[in-house]
Design an enzyme around this catalytic site. Sequence first.
Site, PDB file in Angstrom:
ATOM      1  N   LYS A  45     -65.097 -28.759  31.922  1.00  0.00           N
ATOM      2  CA  LYS A  45     -65.202 -30.321  31.904  1.00  0.00           C
ATOM      3  C   LYS A  45     -67.013 -30.206  32.108  1.00  0.00           C
ATOM      4  CE  LYS A  45     -66.698 -32.864  35.751  1.00  0.00           C
ATOM      5  NZ  LYS A  45     -68.123 -32.684  35.794  1.00  0.00           N
ATOM      6  N   ASN A  46     -66.941 -29.109  32.804  1.00  0.00           N
ATOM      7  CA  ASN A  46     -68.582 -28.925  32.200  1.00  0.00           C
ATOM      8  C   ASN A  46     -69.244 -28.100  31.857  1.00  0.00           C
ATOM      9  OD1 ASN A  46     -69.130 -30.604  34.516  1.00  0.00           O
ATOM     10  ND2 ASN A  46     -69.044 -29.011  36.776  1.00  0.00           N
ATOM     11  N   ARG A 115     -74.158 -38.841  34.240  1.00  0.00           N
ATOM     12  CA  ARG A 115     -75.895 -38.243  35.174  1.00  0.00           C
ATOM     13  C   ARG A 115     -75.888 -36.916  34.281  1.00  0.00           C
ATOM     14  NH1 ARG A 115     -77.940 -37.494  38.343  1.00  0.00           N
ATOM     15  NH2 ARG A 115     -78.275 -35.086  38.442  1.00  0.00           N
ATOM     16  N   CYS A 139     -76.146 -39.515  42.518  1.00  0.00           N
ATOM     17  CA  CYS A 139     -75.091 -40.236  42.866  1.00  0.00           C
ATOM     18  C   CYS A 139     -74.594 -39.548  44.068  1.00  0.00           C
ATOM     19  CB  CYS A 139     -74.489 -39.113  41.890  1.00  0.00           C
ATOM     20  SG  CYS A 139     -74.013 -37.625  42.534  1.00  0.00           S
ATOM     21  N   ARG A 144     -79.953 -35.793  43.357  1.00  0.00           N
ATOM     22  CA  ARG A 144     -80.105 -35.243  42.332  1.00  0.00           C
ATOM     23  C   ARG A 144     -81.624 -35.168  41.374  1.00  0.00           C
ATOM     24  NH1 ARG A 144     -73.947 -34.909  40.571  1.00  0.00           N
ATOM     25  NH2 ARG A 144     -74.510 -32.994  39.626  1.00  0.00           N
ATOM     26  N   PRO A 145     -82.183 -34.945  41.757  1.00  0.00           N
ATOM     27  CA  PRO A 145     -83.617 -34.866  41.365  1.00  0.00           C
ATOM     28  C   PRO A 145     -83.518 -34.321  39.665  1.00  0.00           C
ATOM     29  CG  PRO A 145     -84.236 -34.052  42.728  1.00  0.00           C
ATOM     30  CD  PRO A 145     -82.728 -33.735  42.767  1.00  0.00           C
ATOM     31  N   VAL A 146     -84.298 -34.200  38.496  1.00  0.00           N
ATOM     32  CA  VAL A 146     -84.597 -33.582  37.302  1.00  0.00           C
ATOM     33  C   VAL A 146     -85.995 -33.244  37.091  1.00  0.00           C
ATOM     34  CG1 VAL A 146     -82.463 -34.642  36.112  1.00  0.00           C
ATOM     35  CG2 VAL A 146     -84.796 -35.505  36.119  1.00  0.00           C
ATOM     36  N   ASP A 147     -86.308 -32.172  38.079  1.00  0.00           N
ATOM     37  CA  ASP A 147     -87.691 -32.559  38.568  1.00  0.00           C
ATOM     38  C   ASP A 147     -87.985 -29.991  37.216  1.00  0.00           C
ATOM     39  OD1 ASP A 147     -88.954 -29.789  41.247  1.00  0.00           O
ATOM     40  OD2 ASP A 147     -86.168 -31.405  40.772  1.00  0.00           O
ATOM     41  N   LEU A 148     -86.909 -29.438  37.621  1.00  0.00           N
ATOM     42  CA  LEU A 148     -87.044 -28.656  37.314  1.00  0.00           C
ATOM     43  C   LEU A 148     -86.570 -28.728  36.151  1.00  0.00           C
ATOM     44  CD1 LEU A 148     -84.638 -26.835  40.510  1.00  0.00           C
ATOM     45  CD2 LEU A 148     -86.972 -26.692  39.975  1.00  0.00           C
ATOM     46  N   ASP A 331     -67.930 -26.751  43.911  1.00  0.00           N
ATOM     47  CA  ASP A 331     -67.072 -27.887  43.514  1.00  0.00           C
ATOM     48  C   ASP A 331     -65.149 -27.581  44.304  1.00  0.00           C
ATOM     49  OD1 ASP A 331     -68.488 -28.195  40.486  1.00  0.00           O
ATOM     50  OD2 ASP A 331     -69.250 -29.167  42.008  1.00  0.00           O
ATOM     51  N   VAL A 353     -75.375 -26.463  48.624  1.00  0.00           N
ATOM     52  CA  VAL A 353     -75.920 -26.944  47.027  1.00  0.00           C
ATOM     53  C   VAL A 353     -76.449 -28.750  47.007  1.00  0.00           C
ATOM     54  CG1 VAL A 353     -75.364 -26.792  44.373  1.00  0.00           C
ATOM     55  CG2 VAL A 353     -74.843 -25.135  46.465  1.00  0.00           C
ATOM     56  N   ARG A 423     -62.788 -38.253  35.594  1.00  0.00           N
ATOM     57  CA  ARG A 423     -64.236 -38.450  35.694  1.00  0.00           C
ATOM     58  C   ARG A 423     -63.635 -36.534  35.333  1.00  0.00           C
ATOM     59  NH1 ARG A 423     -68.237 -38.145  39.626  1.00  0.00           N
ATOM     60  NH2 ARG A 423     -69.438 -36.860  37.480  1.00  0.00           N
TER      61      ARG A 423
HETATM   62  C1  EPZ Z   1     -73.189 -29.108  37.627  1.00  0.00           C
HETATM   63  O1  EPZ Z   1     -74.706 -30.036  37.992  1.00  0.00           O
HETATM   64  C2  EPZ Z   1     -72.190 -29.674  37.486  1.00  0.00           C
HETATM   65  N1  EPZ Z   1     -72.023 -30.810  36.964  1.00  0.00           N
HETATM   66  C3  EPZ Z   1     -71.848 -29.481  39.461  1.00  0.00           C
HETATM   67  O2  EPZ Z   1     -70.690 -30.207  38.965  1.00  0.00           O
HETATM   68  C4  EPZ Z   1     -71.867 -28.899  39.578  1.00  0.00           C
HETATM   69  O3  EPZ Z   1     -71.752 -28.936  41.677  1.00  0.00           O
HETATM   70  C5  EPZ Z   1     -73.742 -28.159  40.291  1.00  0.00           C
HETATM   71  O4  EPZ Z   1     -73.364 -27.594  38.754  1.00  0.00           O
HETATM   72  C6  EPZ Z   1     -73.858 -27.400  40.830  1.00  0.00           C
HETATM   73  O5  EPZ Z   1     -72.618 -25.989  40.807  1.00  0.00           O
HETATM   74  C7  EPZ Z   1     -72.278 -30.518  35.237  1.00  0.00           C
HETATM   75  O6  EPZ Z   1     -72.326 -29.085  34.640  1.00  0.00           O
HETATM   76  C8  EPZ Z   1     -72.604 -31.615  34.922  1.00  0.00           C
HETATM   77  P1  EPZ Z   1     -77.759 -27.769  39.850  1.00  0.00           P
HETATM   78  P2  EPZ Z   1     -75.775 -29.865  37.904  1.00  0.00           P
HETATM   79  O7  EPZ Z   1     -78.507 -28.521  39.089  1.00  0.00           O
HETATM   80  O8  EPZ Z   1     -76.646 -29.212  37.004  1.00  0.00           O
HETATM   81  C9  EPZ Z   1     -81.078 -29.081  42.800  1.00  0.00           C
HETATM   82  C10 EPZ Z   1     -68.795 -31.906  39.606  1.00  0.00           C
HETATM   83  O9  EPZ Z   1     -68.306 -31.553  40.415  1.00  0.00           O
HETATM   84  N2  EPZ Z   1     -81.740 -29.930  41.702  1.00  0.00           N
HETATM   85  O10 EPZ Z   1     -77.462 -26.636  39.758  1.00  0.00           O
HETATM   86  O11 EPZ Z   1     -76.862 -31.568  38.196  1.00  0.00           O
HETATM   87  C11 EPZ Z   1     -79.769 -30.202  42.968  1.00  0.00           C
HETATM   88  O12 EPZ Z   1     -80.316 -31.636  43.581  1.00  0.00           O
HETATM   89  C12 EPZ Z   1     -69.876 -31.745  39.276  1.00  0.00           C
HETATM   90  O13 EPZ Z   1     -67.902 -31.165  38.189  1.00  0.00           O
HETATM   91  C13 EPZ Z   1     -83.354 -30.391  41.688  1.00  0.00           C
HETATM   92  O14 EPZ Z   1     -83.702 -30.008  43.227  1.00  0.00           O
HETATM   93  O15 EPZ Z   1     -76.135 -28.480  39.133  1.00  0.00           O
HETATM   94  C14 EPZ Z   1     -78.875 -29.814  44.172  1.00  0.00           C
HETATM   95  O16 EPZ Z   1     -79.125 -29.928  45.393  1.00  0.00           O
HETATM   96  C15 EPZ Z   1     -70.851 -32.489  40.580  1.00  0.00           C
HETATM   97  N3  EPZ Z   1     -84.318 -30.220  40.749  1.00  0.00           N
HETATM   98  C16 EPZ Z   1     -79.200 -28.321  42.835  1.00  0.00           C
HETATM   99  O17 EPZ Z   1     -80.130 -28.668  42.516  1.00  0.00           O
HETATM  100  C17 EPZ Z   1     -83.172 -30.005  39.635  1.00  0.00           C
HETATM  101  O18 EPZ Z   1     -84.009 -30.298  38.612  1.00  0.00           O
HETATM  102  C18 EPZ Z   1     -78.248 -27.872  42.287  1.00  0.00           C
HETATM  103  O19 EPZ Z   1     -78.288 -28.876  41.440  1.00  0.00           O
HETATM  104  C19 EPZ Z   1     -82.176 -29.840  39.149  1.00  0.00           C
HETATM  105  C20 EPZ Z   1     -81.699 -29.619  40.352  1.00  0.00           C
END
Ligand code: EPZ
Length: 446
Positions: A45-46, A115, A139, A144-148, A331, A353, A423
């Site tokens: 999926k991811n 998302r 969610c 889950r911010p997108v600042d990075l 996950d 995480v 999902r």
């Molecule tokens: C991906 O989410 C996966 N989703 C998630 O799988 C998975 O849990 C996660 O990576 C970690 O492995 C998809 O690929 C679609 P992150 P993503 O950015 O990219 C913080 C599932 O069950 N963060 O690595 O959203 C964030 O809040 C799903 O299949 C910031 O602070 O994960 C979190 O605490 C759930 N700012 C941490 O980093 C940002 O701009 C990890 O998030 C981005 C992230």
Amino acid sequence: MEVKTINTFIQPNQSATFTQDYNRVALEIIGRNPLKGEVRISGAKNSALAILAGTLLCSQECRLTNVPTLKDVQFMGQVLSALGVKIEQNQDVWDIDPRQLKDAQAPYELVSQLRASFFVIGPILTRLGVAHVPLPGGCAIGSRPVDLHVRGLQAMGADVLIEHGVVNASVKGNKKRLQGANIFLDYPSVGATETIMMAATLAEGETIIQNAAQEPEIVDLANFCNSMGAKIKGAGTNTITIEGVKSLHSTDYAIIPDRIEAGTFLVAGAITHSPITLTAVNHEHLIPVIAKLEEIGVKVARESETSLKVLPGELRGTDIETSPHPGFPTDMQAQFMALLTVSEGNSLITETVFENRLRHVAELKRMGADIKVKGNCAMVRGIYRLSGAPVMATDLRASAALVIAALAADGTTIVQGLQHLDRGYENIEQKLRSLGAKINRIQYQS
Ligand code: EPZ
């Protein structure tokens, strides 16, 4: 109230609709049935979500194979169609024509439901020079911010204005393309690494991402982009280098197996003490999961290059701390908690995480589990056996944990909240039934 069994198996050539009324459906699982036989693991999926966004980078047609039929993936298809992309789907093969990508505005009504659709911002911006993508919002498992993501695009010369819930990004000044940059990520975010990597493929010059995420899905996305002519090196390590190119050409690409679906079935075999075999799986991607299973007393044998066999054993407690790959995947945390509820002794689970990913604890306790939560830690005291109960899934992986717990529990469990399960798991009840589980999707008739 009358209850009837419904069959949701997605036939070949049938595009999934997922339109059932989730308030009226549930899974009915009669526990304590040994499993046996083989189960084929679907595409990831991811990976599929990121690679579908990546097709927007290409100005020719692409073919993707091993695409899983899942609610999230269908949604991403709808986001691409709304942006002008033509898609033909036949079983797990998607033919995608992104040549007519015209609209830089991703529709809120779709992005708000998925998302991952935010991942289109990098490809749209680097291909069209402008992008308008709604903020995905939080969610069930965290804010889950997108600042990075945004900071990475700004470092590559994008003007970003967040207004009315929309991220409006455009290439600065009279530059036509994003510019290569050195980007250090404060956290090895999967999504931010994917957004920056995709944006950099068509940027001018070289981009280096340091402290990058190293998940197998990142490597799969990089391999997909390189198969279209991109120049990405170092994916799978904490430093990725991308040499920008002017355009990308068509490709025919197969998505990797889903390591989280595979991990979920390994745990289902372990908790039911069943020697099941997984096929179409990639062993490398499961090393942290298999290592933990062996600590718990369950061996996993490599039967061939692409198949694994569970060798059941007495279950004993262990400690788990989630972290980015190659650490233990968040996950898989919920599924392992279900296993540890019936493993001898105490287990400490620490979720590092996501800040709100222990909501399955309350539902496991309804099945008799002995778990104490403090902050982002859960202390699990192993008990002899869980008992069946009506439970509610709160998010995708929590739903998988409840299904696994039900397979090992005494009596019948009714799992509601299947909108979460669908999902991320393709035909899970059919796959479990083919292994001998007593599991049915039931519909409540008013
Ligand atoms: C991906 O989410 C996966 N989703 C998630 O799988 C998975 O849990 C996660 O990576 C970690 O492995 C998809 O690929 C679609 P992150 P993503 O950015 O990219 C913080 C599932 O069950 N963060 O690595 O959203 C964030 O809040 C799903 O299949 C910031 O602070 O994960 C979190 O605490 C759930 N700012 C941490 O980093 C940002 O701009 C990890 O998030 C981005 C992230």
